[in-house]
Motif scaffolding. Structure first.
Motif, PDB file in Angstrom:
ATOM      1  N   GLU A  67       0.815  -1.202   0.000  1.00  0.00           N
ATOM      2  CA  GLU A  67       0.000   0.000   0.000  1.00  0.00           C
ATOM      3  C   GLU A  67       0.861   1.269   0.000  1.00  0.00           C
ATOM      4  O   GLU A  67       0.384   2.351  -0.296  1.00  0.00           O
ATOM      5  CB  GLU A  67      -0.967  -0.002   1.187  1.00  0.00           C
ATOM      6  CG  GLU A  67      -0.278   0.096   2.514  1.00  0.00           C
ATOM      7  CD  GLU A  67      -1.201  -0.327   3.660  1.00  0.00           C
ATOM      8  OE1 GLU A  67      -0.897   0.027   4.784  1.00  0.00           O
ATOM      9  OE2 GLU A  67      -2.203  -1.020   3.417  1.00  0.00           O
ATOM     10  N   TYR A 120       0.125   3.380  12.659  1.00  0.00           N
ATOM     11  CA  TYR A 120       0.649   3.167  11.301  1.00  0.00           C
ATOM     12  C   TYR A 120       1.987   3.884  11.155  1.00  0.00           C
ATOM     13  O   TYR A 120       2.896   3.417  10.518  1.00  0.00           O
ATOM     14  CB  TYR A 120      -0.331   3.719  10.246  1.00  0.00           C
ATOM     15  CG  TYR A 120      -1.616   2.933  10.172  1.00  0.00           C
ATOM     16  CD1 TYR A 120      -1.692   1.754   9.451  1.00  0.00           C
ATOM     17  CD2 TYR A 120      -2.759   3.377  10.836  1.00  0.00           C
ATOM     18  CE1 TYR A 120      -2.867   1.030   9.370  1.00  0.00           C
ATOM     19  CE2 TYR A 120      -3.939   2.667  10.764  1.00  0.00           C
ATOM     20  CZ  TYR A 120      -3.990   1.493  10.036  1.00  0.00           C
ATOM     21  OH  TYR A 120      -5.158   0.781   9.971  1.00  0.00           O
ATOM     22  N   GLU A 121       2.017   5.094  11.742  1.00  0.00           N
ATOM     23  CA  GLU A 121       3.285   5.840  11.775  1.00  0.00           C
ATOM     24  C   GLU A 121       3.595   6.107  13.236  1.00  0.00           C
ATOM     25  O   GLU A 121       2.682   6.445  14.001  1.00  0.00           O
ATOM     26  CB  GLU A 121       3.118   7.178  11.049  1.00  0.00           C
ATOM     27  CG  GLU A 121       2.937   7.021   9.567  1.00  0.00           C
ATOM     28  CD  GLU A 121       1.952   8.028   9.003  1.00  0.00           C
ATOM     29  OE1 GLU A 121       1.895   9.159   9.515  1.00  0.00           O
ATOM     30  OE2 GLU A 121       1.229   7.641   8.065  1.00  0.00           O
ATOM     31  N   VAL A 177      -2.815   5.204  16.799  1.00  0.00           N
ATOM     32  CA  VAL A 177      -4.239   5.075  16.442  1.00  0.00           C
ATOM     33  C   VAL A 177      -4.992   4.398  17.596  1.00  0.00           C
ATOM     34  O   VAL A 177      -6.065   4.841  17.999  1.00  0.00           O
ATOM     35  CB  VAL A 177      -4.393   4.264  15.136  1.00  0.00           C
ATOM     36  CG1 VAL A 177      -5.851   4.040  14.802  1.00  0.00           C
ATOM     37  CG2 VAL A 177      -3.700   4.984  13.986  1.00  0.00           C
ATOM     38  N   PRO A 192     -16.382   8.160  16.126  1.00  0.00           N
ATOM     39  CA  PRO A 192     -16.226   9.032  14.960  1.00  0.00           C
ATOM     40  C   PRO A 192     -15.277   8.435  13.925  1.00  0.00           C
ATOM     41  O   PRO A 192     -14.490   7.538  14.240  1.00  0.00           O
ATOM     42  CB  PRO A 192     -15.619  10.310  15.564  1.00  0.00           C
ATOM     43  CG  PRO A 192     -15.020   9.885  16.865  1.00  0.00           C
ATOM     44  CD  PRO A 192     -15.813   8.728  17.349  1.00  0.00           C
ATOM     45  N   SER A 193     -15.373   8.978  12.723  1.00  0.00           N
ATOM     46  CA  SER A 193     -14.488   8.510  11.646  1.00  0.00           C
ATOM     47  C   SER A 193     -13.039   8.786  12.033  1.00  0.00           C
ATOM     48  O   SER A 193     -12.722   9.836  12.584  1.00  0.00           O
ATOM     49  CB  SER A 193     -14.874   9.275  10.379  1.00  0.00           C
ATOM     50  OG  SER A 193     -13.960   8.999   9.384  1.00  0.00           O
ATOM     51  N   GLY A 194     -12.191   7.821  11.792  1.00  0.00           N
ATOM     52  CA  GLY A 194     -10.773   7.986  12.124  1.00  0.00           C
ATOM     53  C   GLY A 194     -10.437   7.539  13.538  1.00  0.00           C
ATOM     54  O   GLY A 194      -9.285   7.629  13.960  1.00  0.00           O
ATOM     55  N   ALA A 195     -11.444   7.024  14.257  1.00  0.00           N
ATOM     56  CA  ALA A 195     -11.188   6.624  15.652  1.00  0.00           C
ATOM     57  C   ALA A 195     -10.350   5.339  15.719  1.00  0.00           C
ATOM     58  O   ALA A 195      -9.765   5.040  16.750  1.00  0.00           O
ATOM     59  CB  ALA A 195     -12.505   6.425  16.388  1.00  0.00           C
ATOM     60  N   GLY A 196     -10.346   4.566  14.641  1.00  0.00           N
ATOM     61  CA  GLY A 196      -9.534   3.345  14.624  1.00  0.00           C
ATOM     62  C   GLY A 196     -10.366   2.076  14.586  1.00  0.00           C
ATOM     63  O   GLY A 196      -9.845   0.978  14.828  1.00  0.00           O
ATOM     64  N   LYS A 197     -11.639   2.193  14.191  1.00  0.00           N
ATOM     65  CA  LYS A 197     -12.524   1.012  14.196  1.00  0.00           C
ATOM     66  C   LYS A 197     -12.068  -0.023  13.156  1.00  0.00           C
ATOM     67  O   LYS A 197     -11.949  -1.212  13.465  1.00  0.00           O
ATOM     68  CB  LYS A 197     -13.984   1.445  13.930  1.00  0.00           C
ATOM     69  CG  LYS A 197     -14.480   2.488  14.902  1.00  0.00           C
ATOM     70  CD  LYS A 197     -15.906   2.910  14.650  1.00  0.00           C
ATOM     71  CE  LYS A 197     -16.141   3.593  13.326  1.00  0.00           C
ATOM     72  NZ  LYS A 197     -15.544   4.942  13.218  1.00  0.00           N
ATOM     73  N   SER A 198     -11.800   0.451  11.936  1.00  0.00           N
ATOM     74  CA  SER A 198     -11.359  -0.502  10.904  1.00  0.00           C
ATOM     75  C   SER A 198     -10.000  -1.082  11.257  1.00  0.00           C
ATOM     76  O   SER A 198      -9.681  -2.231  10.896  1.00  0.00           O
ATOM     77  CB  SER A 198     -11.268   0.181   9.543  1.00  0.00           C
ATOM     78  OG  SER A 198     -12.476   0.837   9.274  1.00  0.00           O
ATOM     79  N   THR A 199      -9.207  -0.283  11.965  1.00  0.00           N
ATOM     80  CA  THR A 199      -7.888  -0.774  12.371  1.00  0.00           C
ATOM     81  C   THR A 199      -8.027  -1.974  13.307  1.00  0.00           C
ATOM     82  O   THR A 199      -7.258  -2.939  13.211  1.00  0.00           O
ATOM     83  CB  THR A 199      -7.102   0.371  13.043  1.00  0.00           C
ATOM     84  OG1 THR A 199      -7.056   1.458  12.141  1.00  0.00           O
ATOM     85  CG2 THR A 199      -5.705  -0.051  13.414  1.00  0.00           C
ATOM     86  N   ARG A 223      -1.679  -6.642  10.544  1.00  0.00           N
ATOM     87  CA  ARG A 223      -0.723  -5.720  11.165  1.00  0.00           C
ATOM     88  C   ARG A 223      -0.270  -6.280  12.502  1.00  0.00           C
ATOM     89  O   ARG A 223      -1.033  -6.984  13.170  1.00  0.00           O
ATOM     90  CB  ARG A 223      -1.381  -4.367  11.459  1.00  0.00           C
ATOM     91  CG  ARG A 223      -2.288  -3.862  10.377  1.00  0.00           C
ATOM     92  CD  ARG A 223      -1.593  -2.838   9.556  1.00  0.00           C
ATOM     93  NE  ARG A 223      -2.411  -2.463   8.405  1.00  0.00           N
ATOM     94  CZ  ARG A 223      -1.948  -1.769   7.406  1.00  0.00           C
ATOM     95  NH1 ARG A 223      -0.692  -1.389   7.393  1.00  0.00           N
ATOM     96  NH2 ARG A 223      -2.711  -1.458   6.392  1.00  0.00           N
TER      97      ARG A 223
END
Ligand code: ADP
Length: 545
Positions: free
Chosen positions: A111, A347-348, A353, A372-379, A388
């Motif tokens: 990626e 990730y960095e 996250v 909220p979006s970006g909170a790390g749910k998909s992570t 990962r």
């Protein structure tokens, strides 16, 4: 050099073919030189015999000429067949090897590369490996060995002629190529880099054409393409200049080489150590022997670009696995409860996250993850899938995920991601990927469950409709529901659904939720959503962020 040897080691199953091609190459060069030699000698000897009225047996030489002419033609055919066959086999092995190496790198490493650059670059780099054998290794090996054989042949008749032939063959076959290689080093490397950049720009520009139009940035993008393209042409002109120098140098050394053989040979004729016909034989043999050196400059000129391609293939394929499997993986047992304790991930390094994150999905439990979006749910989902590495502890049925093989885990987890990838094939095949042996009824059921039935029924080709590259022929919502159907079809005890009803109207959403209720029964469910209606599927809600 190491990179090239590594690539050759991958294709070690084809070494016999490769050696066969080189031997045939030598055979053709030698047969051609001998044909010239015998013909030259024959014609001159016949003329001398005519003048001196000496009887002459012309049957043996004319038979030899016929045999050599046939051998040269058949040999050339065989050489092309074998060398190209070998090159294609090498490429086939290399492609399979590379795909096997790259596939596990997909989530964590690839990626980092833009997709246009990655695909275009890899294809060009792998294709360049076809040159490695046909245009580099084969001509260099066949050329060097033929030079040795030719010099020995001439030395048999006249040592001084052989020495001068060797000098000029060395100039044509070694010195000029080395100069050419020096000239090609920088432009070769630069043109590979620029070609990669150009491919990325063009792919990006075509894929993002609508955005560029909207932003009025088309001219800017075209200018960039033009700039890189001009730089590429300039480097290719430098390469072409080097190639021209080579060709001219090669022709000049061949001419001078034959002249040198004539001088030495004439001296030998004057000394009566060589006959006239034999001198003509050596002259024609020497002229033909330069064919041996002919392929070498080109080979050395292609060398830097091939080495650069091999280096990049090597670099990509030897990237360390983002999540290596344990040496002795523990088999996954029948308890599908997940417990995350003190999990941290970034990730960095500078942007954590997840920090000390806890989550529990009991076996058969239904947990909704909101935030909220970006909170790390998909992570969280990615960590469960072992795409990962994480800090802290994540257990499945009490065993740490690190102790399981990634593929064993993923076999038990079905995921419907927010941005799924659809393959460029039919809706049916995209869904059946999850379980190729599923029946038509099962397929129909998941289509209903994902509220795709009505839409699919309205398509002229129904489930046989092709979704286009990356799902380009269907909407984002349709693609997501195809992925939902695919996840539902998979026989997995742990289900991760990321926004399964995103983009649906209230009535359809209600229908999907009702259907999902049947599918999640008896399975553990991790539901990522921000839609209140969806929460009805969960018995616990965990808030993130
Ligand atoms: P959510 O699912 O809650 O919207 P994500 O798990 O997708 O959040 O993302 C969490 C954070 O991690 C975001 O700030 C996002 O920008 C970042 N992120 C997600 N994927 C990557 C990635 N592959 N590389 C770098 N950062 C990423």
């Amino acid at each position: 050099m190491g990179e090239l040897i590594r690539i050759l080691a991958v294709a070690r199953g084809q070494w016999l073919w490769m050696a066969g091609g080189i031997l045939l190459g030598i055979f053709v060069i030698v047969a051609n030189s001998l044909l010239m030699a015998v013909s030259g000698w024959f014609i001159t000897a016949m003329a001398v015999a005519g003048v001196t009225k000496v009887s002459f047996n012309f049957f043996a030489p004319s038979a030899a000429i016929r045999a050599l002419a046939i051998s040269r033609t058949v040999g050339r055919y065989g050489e092309r067949l074998v060398t190209h066959g070998a090159a294609l086999r090498v490429l086939a092995e290399l492609r399979v090897w590379l795909f096997r190496r790259l596939e596990p790198l997909s989530p964590g490493v690839l990626e980092r590369y833009s997709s246009g650059d990655l695909v275009g670059r890899l294809r060009a780099d792998v294709d360049a490996m076809e040159n490695l054998y046909v245009r580099i290794i084969a001509p260099l090996c066949a050329g060097t060995l033929s030079i040795v054989i030719s010099t020995l042949f001439v030395a048999w008749w006249c040592r001084s002629a052989a020495a001068s032939l060797l000098v000029f063959l060395g100039i044509a076959g070694l010195l000029l190529p080395l100069i050419a290689r020096r000239l090609a080093e920088r432009p070769g490397r630069k043109s590979v880099e620029l070609a990669g950049e150009l491919r990325t720009l063009v792919t990006d520009g075509l894929q993002g054409g609508a955005e560029l139009l909207l932003l009025g940035a088309v001219d800017q993008h075209v200018e960039r393409v033009d700039e890189v393209s001009r730089a590429l042409v300039a480097e290719q002109e430098n390469l072409a200049g080097g190639a021209a120098f080579n060709v001219a140098g090669g022709v000049a050394s061949a001419g001078l080489g034959v002249a040198a053989v004539l001088l030495c040979g004439a001296a030998a004729v004057a000394n009566l150590t060589l006959t006239g016909p034999h001198l003509v034989m050596l002259l024609l043999f020497s002229a033909a022997a330069f064919e041996a050196a002919g392929g070498m400059p080109g080979a050395l000129q292609l060398f830097p670009a091939a080495r650069e391609s091999a280096r990049r293939i090597g670099e990509l394929s030897s990237s360390p696995l983002p999540v290596p499997d344990p040496a002795m993986p523990v088999p996954v047992t029948g308890d599908w409860g997940v417990v995350m304790r003190g999990v941290s991930f970034s990730y960095e390094p500078s942007r954590p996250v997840l920090h000390d994150f806890d989550l529990e999905v009991p076996s058969g439990g239904k947990v909704a993850l909101v935030g909220p979006s970006g909170a790390g749910k998909s992570t969280v989902a990615e960590l469960l899938l072992r795409f990962r590495e994480y800090e802290g502890s994540i257990t499945l049925g009490g065993t740490e995920l690190r102790r399981h093989a990634g593929d064993d885990l993923r076999r038990l987890i079905a995921v419907s991601p927010q941005r799924p990838h659809l393959f460029n094939t039919t809706i049916r095949e995209n869904i059946l990927l999850a379980r190729p042996g599923a029946t038509t009824e099962e397929l129909r059921d998941v289509l209903v469950a994902a509220a795709l039935d009505v839409w699919v029924a309205g398509l002229p080709d129904g489930v046989e409709t092709v979704v286009g590259e990356g799902g380009s022929a269907v909407s984002g919502g349709e693609a997501r529901r195809i992925a939902l159907a695919r996840a539902l079809l998979k026989d997995a005890p742990l289900l991760i659904l990321d926004e399964p009803t995103e983009g649906l109207d209230a009535t359809t959403e209600k229908r999907v939720i009702e259907q999902l209720r049947n599918y999640v029964r008896g399975r553990s469910l991790l539901l990522i959503t921000h839609r209140p209606a969806c929460l009805a599927l969960a018995d616990t809600v965990v808030e993130m962020g």
